[in-house]
Design a protein around this motif. Structure first.
Motif, PDB file in Angstrom:
ATOM      1  N   SER A  36       0.839  -1.183   0.000  1.00 36.51           N
ATOM      2  CA  SER A  36       0.000   0.000   0.000  1.00 36.51           C
ATOM      3  C   SER A  36       0.880   1.242   0.000  1.00 36.51           C
ATOM      4  N   ALA A  37       0.292   2.347  -0.358  1.00 32.16           N
ATOM      5  CA  ALA A  37       1.028   3.618  -0.342  1.00 32.16           C
ATOM      6  C   ALA A  37       1.499   3.941   1.075  1.00 32.16           C
ATOM      7  N   SER A  38       0.681   3.622   2.058  1.00 33.91           N
ATOM      8  CA  SER A  38       1.054   3.880   3.455  1.00 33.91           C
ATOM      9  C   SER A  38       2.270   3.068   3.864  1.00 33.91           C
ATOM     10  N   ALA A  39       2.314   1.820   3.444  1.00 31.60           N
ATOM     11  CA  ALA A  39       3.476   0.976   3.756  1.00 31.60           C
ATOM     12  C   ALA A  39       4.718   1.511   3.064  1.00 31.60           C
ATOM     13  N   GLY A  40       4.562   1.999   1.835  1.00 28.36           N
ATOM     14  CA  GLY A  40       5.688   2.585   1.113  1.00 28.36           C
ATOM     15  C   GLY A  40       6.229   3.811   1.814  1.00 28.36           C
ATOM     16  N   ALA A  41       5.324   4.664   2.291  1.00 28.15           N
ATOM     17  CA  ALA A  41       5.740   5.866   3.006  1.00 28.15           C
ATOM     18  C   ALA A  41       6.455   5.505   4.307  1.00 28.15           C
ATOM     19  N   LEU A  42       5.924   4.529   5.032  1.00 37.49           N
ATOM     20  CA  LEU A  42       6.555   4.100   6.276  1.00 37.49           C
ATOM     21  C   LEU A  42       7.935   3.511   6.014  1.00 37.49           C
ATOM     22  N   SER A  43       8.048   2.683   4.984  1.00 37.81           N
ATOM     23  CA  SER A  43       9.336   2.090   4.630  1.00 37.81           C
ATOM     24  C   SER A  43      10.353   3.179   4.290  1.00 37.81           C
ATOM     25  N   PHE A  44       9.920   4.178   3.523  1.00 43.50           N
ATOM     26  CA  PHE A  44      10.800   5.296   3.175  1.00 43.50           C
ATOM     27  C   PHE A  44      11.270   6.025   4.428  1.00 43.50           C
ATOM     28  N   LEU A  45      10.346   6.336   5.328  1.00 42.13           N
ATOM     29  CA  LEU A  45      10.720   7.049   6.551  1.00 42.13           C
ATOM     30  C   LEU A  45      11.690   6.240   7.409  1.00 42.13           C
TER      31      LEU A  45
ATOM     32  N   THR B 252      13.787   3.878   6.475  1.00 39.84           N
ATOM     33  CA  THR B 252      15.085   3.714   5.819  1.00 39.84           C
ATOM     34  C   THR B 252      15.820   5.037   5.655  1.00 39.84           C
ATOM     35  N   GLU B 253      15.147   6.016   5.071  1.00 35.25           N
ATOM     36  CA  GLU B 253      15.808   7.273   4.719  1.00 35.25           C
ATOM     37  C   GLU B 253      15.990   8.231   5.891  1.00 35.25           C
ATOM     38  N   ARG B 254      15.070   8.228   6.803  1.00 40.03           N
ATOM     39  CA  ARG B 254      15.141   9.182   7.920  1.00 40.03           C
ATOM     40  C   ARG B 254      15.768   8.607   9.184  1.00 40.03           C
ATOM     41  N   LEU B 255      15.552   7.316   9.416  1.00 43.35           N
ATOM     42  CA  LEU B 255      16.047   6.704  10.649  1.00 43.35           C
ATOM     43  C   LEU B 255      17.167   5.700  10.433  1.00 43.35           C
ATOM     44  N   GLY B 256      17.453   5.375   9.171  1.00 44.05           N
ATOM     45  CA  GLY B 256      18.522   4.434   8.878  1.00 44.05           C
ATOM     46  C   GLY B 256      18.201   3.002   9.261  1.00 44.05           C
ATOM     47  N   ILE B 257      16.931   2.672   9.352  1.00 46.53           N
ATOM     48  CA  ILE B 257      16.504   1.317   9.708  1.00 46.53           C
ATOM     49  C   ILE B 257      16.110   0.598   8.421  1.00 46.53           C
ATOM     50  N   GLN B 258      16.800  -0.484   8.112  1.00 40.79           N
ATOM     51  CA  GLN B 258      16.476  -1.243   6.909  1.00 40.79           C
ATOM     52  C   GLN B 258      15.095  -1.857   7.070  1.00 40.79           C
ATOM     53  N   SER B 259      14.271  -1.680   6.048  1.00 45.02           N
ATOM     54  CA  SER B 259      12.918  -2.236   6.108  1.00 45.02           C
ATOM     55  C   SER B 259      12.545  -2.837   4.761  1.00 45.02           C
ATOM     56  N   HIS B 260      11.585  -3.731   4.815  1.00 39.43           N
ATOM     57  CA  HIS B 260      11.072  -4.374   3.616  1.00 39.43           C
ATOM     58  C   HIS B 260       9.558  -4.390   3.699  1.00 39.43           C
ATOM     59  N   MET B 261       8.914  -4.201   2.571  1.00 37.95           N
ATOM     60  CA  MET B 261       7.465  -4.321   2.518  1.00 37.95           C
ATOM     61  C   MET B 261       7.136  -5.724   2.029  1.00 37.95           C
ATOM     62  N   ALA B 262       6.375  -6.453   2.815  1.00 39.42           N
ATOM     63  CA  ALA B 262       6.050  -7.822   2.458  1.00 39.42           C
ATOM     64  C   ALA B 262       4.582  -8.088   2.731  1.00 39.42           C
ATOM     65  N   TYR B 263       4.071  -9.093   2.062  1.00 41.16           N
ATOM     66  CA  TYR B 263       2.683  -9.481   2.267  1.00 41.16           C
ATOM     67  C   TYR B 263       2.558 -10.992   2.183  1.00 41.16           C
ATOM     68  N   ARG B 264       1.520 -11.503   2.789  1.00 43.88           N
ATOM     69  CA  ARG B 264       1.147 -12.906   2.653  1.00 43.88           C
ATOM     70  C   ARG B 264      -0.259 -12.914   2.099  1.00 43.88           C
ATOM     71  N   GLY B 265      -0.576 -13.906   1.343  1.00 44.46           N
ATOM     72  CA  GLY B 265      -1.906 -13.962   0.754  1.00 44.46           C
ATOM     73  C   GLY B 265      -1.870 -13.403  -0.649  1.00 44.46           C
TER      74      GLY B 265
END
Length: 87
Positions: free
Chosen positions: A1-10, A12-25
């Motif tokens: 979702s767009a919200s997950a993309g925004a959270l992932s960006f924040l 990674t880019e703002r806090l330096g925490i590696q993140s991945h967007m994943a889903y099941r189903g």
């Protein structure tokens, strides 16, 4: 979702925490399929081998036990970000 993309960006880019967007189903709604295609499919399917519950998780646009959500048993849930009533 767009919200997950925004959270992932924040994360990674703002806090330096590696993140991945994943889903099941599945990605079932037409607008969600179109967004995933437009963004180049940044969402990755989460396999059973990867979903052993050892990584912390943030749920976006869903909540535990609701709909198309299969959070692995024992997962460390950091946050739930959802606009639907808690169910």
């Amino acid at each position: 979702s767009a919200s997950a993309g925004a959270l992932s960006f924040l994360l990674t880019e703002r806090l330096g925490i590696q993140s991945h967007m994943a889903y099941r189903g599945m990605i079932g709604r037409a607008e969600n399929k179109a967004l995933a295609q437009y963004l180049g499919y940044p969402l990755q399917p989460l396999t059973d081998a990867e979903s052993d519950g050892t990584l912390p998780a943030i749920l976006v646009d869903t909540q535990p036990g609701a709909g198309n959500n299969r959070l692995p048993l024992g997962s460390t849930l950091i946050a739930v970000i959802d606009h639907h009533p808690w169910g």
